[in-house]
Motif scaffolding. Structure first.
Motif, short mmCIF file in Angstrom:
data_model
loop_
_atom_site.label_atom_id
_atom_site.label_comp_id
_atom_site.label_asym_id
_atom_site.label_seq_id
_atom_site.Cartn_x
_atom_site.Cartn_y
_atom_site.Cartn_z
N GLU A 133 2.55 1.79 -3.42
CA GLU A 133 1.62 2.30 -4.43
C GLU A 133 1.53 3.82 -4.40
O GLU A 133 1.24 4.44 -5.41
CB GLU A 133 0.23 1.70 -4.23
CG GLU A 133 0.15 0.24 -4.62
CD GLU A 133 -1.18 -0.40 -4.28
OE1 GLU A 133 -2.00 0.22 -3.58
OE2 GLU A 133 -1.39 -1.55 -4.70
N ASP A 134 1.78 4.42 -3.24
CA ASP A 134 1.72 5.88 -3.09
C ASP A 134 3.08 6.55 -3.22
O ASP A 134 3.22 7.72 -2.89
CB ASP A 134 1.11 6.23 -1.73
CG ASP A 134 -0.37 5.92 -1.67
OD1 ASP A 134 -1.01 5.84 -2.74
OD2 ASP A 134 -0.89 5.74 -0.56
N PRO A 188 6.07 8.50 2.12
CA PRO A 188 4.88 7.71 1.84
C PRO A 188 4.63 6.79 3.04
O PRO A 188 5.58 6.35 3.70
CB PRO A 188 5.25 6.90 0.59
CG PRO A 188 6.72 6.95 0.49
CD PRO A 188 7.19 8.17 1.24
N SER A 219 0.82 -1.22 0.00
CA SER A 219 0.00 0.00 0.00
C SER A 219 0.85 1.26 0.00
O SER A 219 0.55 2.22 -0.71
CB SER A 219 -0.94 0.01 1.21
OG SER A 219 -1.89 -1.02 1.10
#
Length: 112
Positions: A31-32, A72, A28
């Motif tokens: 992904e950012d 992130p 997760s």
């Protein structure tokens, strides 16, 4: 560069559950991450460390620090299909980012 994943120690998650939550957190946060940072981290071997967090409050405090550092990050909430109630906060990923910046957020924690 590295990524730190902080998993809660107070939930009594089984090993498989813990592994799944750590994986969710890692993916997760990646992904950012910008493509440039992601490529650099991948080129360096995708270093990850898994650390102990003593509760939900700790994870949110660390997430706030990561936000202030411009890193992130991803807070993971369980879907509740197996061991935990739906919405239980289980893990936090910080980074990938420069080691020294990630360490400013998670450097005081112990390895899991």
């Amino acid at each position: 560069m590295k990524q730190a994943i902080v998993a809660r120690t107070d939930l009594g998650m089984g090993r498989g559950k813990l592994a799944a939550q750590v994986a969710h957190a890692s993916l997760s946060a990646v992904e950012d991450t910008s493509a440039t940072v992601r490529k650099e981290w991948q080129g360096e071997g995708q270093t990850k460390v898994v650390l102990k967090g003593d509760g939900e409050r700790t994870l949110f405090e660390l997430a706030d620090r990561a936000e202030r550092e411009g890193l992130p990050h991803a807070v993971i909430r369980d879907a509740g299909r197996t061991q935990l109630d739906p919405g239980t906060v289980t893990a936090l990923a910080v980074g990938p980012g420069e080691d020294r910046v990630v360490d400013r957020v998670t450097g005081d924690l112990s390895l899991y």
